[in-house]
Design a protein around this motif. Sequence first.
Motif, short mmCIF file in Angstrom:
data_model
loop_
_atom_site.label_atom_id
_atom_site.label_comp_id
_atom_site.label_asym_id
_atom_site.label_seq_id
_atom_site.Cartn_x
_atom_site.Cartn_y
_atom_site.Cartn_z
N LEU A 1 -7.23 4.06 -2.14
CA LEU A 1 -7.22 5.13 -1.14
C LEU A 1 -6.15 6.18 -1.41
O LEU A 1 -5.81 6.96 -0.53
N SER A 2 -5.63 6.21 -2.64
CA SER A 2 -4.54 7.15 -2.95
C SER A 2 -4.97 8.61 -2.77
O SER A 2 -4.12 9.48 -2.54
N LYS B 1 -5.63 -1.82 -2.11
CA LYS B 1 -6.15 -0.91 -1.07
C LYS B 1 -5.46 0.44 -1.14
O LYS B 1 -6.11 1.49 -1.06
N GLY B 2 -4.13 0.42 -1.31
CA GLY B 2 -3.40 1.68 -1.41
C GLY B 2 -3.80 2.48 -2.64
O GLY B 2 -3.93 3.70 -2.58
N SER C 1 -7.39 1.79 7.85
CA SER C 1 -7.85 0.45 7.48
C SER C 1 -6.90 -0.61 8.01
O SER C 1 -7.34 -1.70 8.43
N ASN C 2 -5.60 -0.31 8.02
CA ASN C 2 -4.64 -1.26 8.60
C ASN C 2 -4.87 -1.44 10.10
O ASN C 2 -4.75 -2.55 10.63
N ILE D 1 -5.37 4.70 4.56
CA ILE D 1 -4.52 3.51 4.40
C ILE D 1 -4.14 2.98 5.78
O ILE D 1 -4.25 1.78 6.06
N LEU E 1 -5.08 9.26 1.76
CA LEU E 1 -3.95 8.52 2.29
C LEU E 1 -4.06 8.14 3.77
O LEU E 1 -3.65 7.03 4.15
N ASP F 1 0.81 -1.22 0.00
CA ASP F 1 0.00 0.00 0.00
C ASP F 1 0.84 1.27 0.00
O ASP F 1 0.34 2.36 -0.28
N ASN G 1 1.96 3.84 -3.81
CA ASN G 1 1.80 5.29 -3.61
C ASN G 1 3.15 5.98 -3.41
O ASN G 1 3.21 7.05 -2.80
#
Length: 496
Positions: free
Chosen positions: A187-188, A183-184, A197-198, A194, A191, A54, A58
Amino acid sequence: MSQQTKSISHEPEPSPLRTQMQQKPTEFSTLAAELVFVTICSMGQVLFAIFLGDVVVNQVTLLESMKLPAENTPWIIGSFLLASGIAVVIFGSLADLTNPKWLMVTLFGWLTVWNVVGVFSIKPSMHILFFVVRAMQGLASGGLQATAISFLGHVYSPGVRKNRAFAALSAMTPCGFWIGCLKGGALSAHLPWIFASNAILCGVICLLATWNLPSLPASESRSIRNFDVLGSLCAAAGCGLIIFGLTQGVPSKWHPYTYSLILAGVVFFGAFHLVERRAKRPLVDNRLWKTSGFLPLVKSYFLGFGAYIGGWMFYAIRFFLTIQKTSPVTAALYMTPNVVSGILTTWLMARTLHLFSGHWILTIGMVAYLMGPVFFLPQTPNTIYWALSMPGITLVTLGPDLTFAAASIFITSSVPRSFQGSAGSVLITVQNIAAAIMTAVSDTIGERVSAGESYNLDLTGLRAIWWFSLGTSALGAVICAVFVRIPRSEEKEHVV
C-alpha cells in the motif's frame, strides 16, 4: 505433599497437582474456546508489530509524502514507543485490578477509532495529527500487551500449558511485523489505506473479543481502589520523559533541553522507587526485584532486544530502501524468513521450555541477536539477497522469540496471580526504553560517521551502527551466560 524419591528409575505416578495443571482451565468449555482466547490475547503483540512494520517499511515514503525533513525519521518509531511505554506501566496494574476482558475490548475499540482518524493524517498540513495517531496506536497496543500478559497469567498456572500459551504469544511479534511490512509495502502508493486496513482489522478483533473472551470473577484483590496512582504517575512520567528526550536528540542536534528531559526522567524513576517501597499495593510486587537472576536478566534483555530493534532491524530495512534501492514491497518480502523462523521457533519452544533450564534458552536467544549485524556488516549495494540477508534475517529472528518467551514465563511465575500484568509490564517497559535508547544512540553514531552535513545515513554510517549493535548484543550474551540462572519450568501453583 510427599516428596518423590529421586533414585526411583521408573516414571513416577503424576501427582494430583500435576494432573490438575495439565487440564484445560475451567474458564473454557472446549479446546476451541481456549485456542480462540490465546489467539485474541496474542493480538496485542500482532497489532504492535503490524503498526511498527507498516510504517518502518515506508519510513522514506511517509516523510516524502508529508514533506518532512529526514531528521524526523526517529519520530516515526519514537512517537509510537513513547506512548506505548507510558501505557504499559499503567495498564499492567489496571489489568490486574479490573476485569481484563473489558479493558481489552475498550483498547481494540480505541485502536479502531484512531486508525480511522489516521486515514486523514497523511498530508503535509496534517503531519502533527499523524504523529498523534502514531502515539494513540502505541498507547493502545502497549496497553493490550500488558493486559494480555495479565489475562494469560491469571488463567494459567506455571507449567507446560502456560509455556505453550506464552510461546504462541511470542510468535505473534515476527508474524505481525512481516504482515505489517508486507501490507505497508503493498500500500506504499496508497498510504491512507494502511490506516484504513488497520481500522477494519481492529474492529473485527474488537467484536471477536466481546463475544469470546471470558469474564473473570470479581474478588477482593481485583478492586480499582487498590491502584497505585502515585507510583503509576511517577513511572509513566519517567518512561515518557526518557523516551521523548532520546527520540528528540538527533532532530534537535542534542540540544541541552533533551539532556534535561532525560535527567528529569531518571529523577522520576528514583521517585518511583521510593514511592513503591511505601505503597500499600505497589505496581509491581517488590519480591520480583529481589528474585535471584532477575536484575542480570533485565540487563541482558535490555542490551539484546535494544540492539535488535534500535541497532539492527530499523536500519536493515533502511539499507534495503536507500542503499540497495529496493521498493517497499520488495523490502517487505525480504523479511519473509522472519515469520517462517518465528513460527518454527515457537513450535520448538512449546515442546522444550519445560525440558531445559530457562537460562540456556535465553542465552541461545541472546547469541542469535548477534547474527543480524554479523551478516549485514559485509553487505554492499550489490550483495545478492540470498548470500547474506536471508540467512541473517532467519537466524536473528530466534533472538526476540526465545528471549521474550523465556523471560516472560520466568517473571510472571515469580509473582502472585494478582501481579501478573504488573510483572509483564516490567518486561515490555524494558523493551520500549531499550528500543528508544538504542535507536537514539544508533542514529547519533550513524549521523556522525556518515558523509554530508544533513541527516543522510550512508553505508559507512549503517556499518558503524551495526558494529555498535554487535558489541551491545555480545555484552548482553555474556551477562546472560555468566549471571542469569533460570530453573527449568515445572508444574506448580502461583506464588502467594
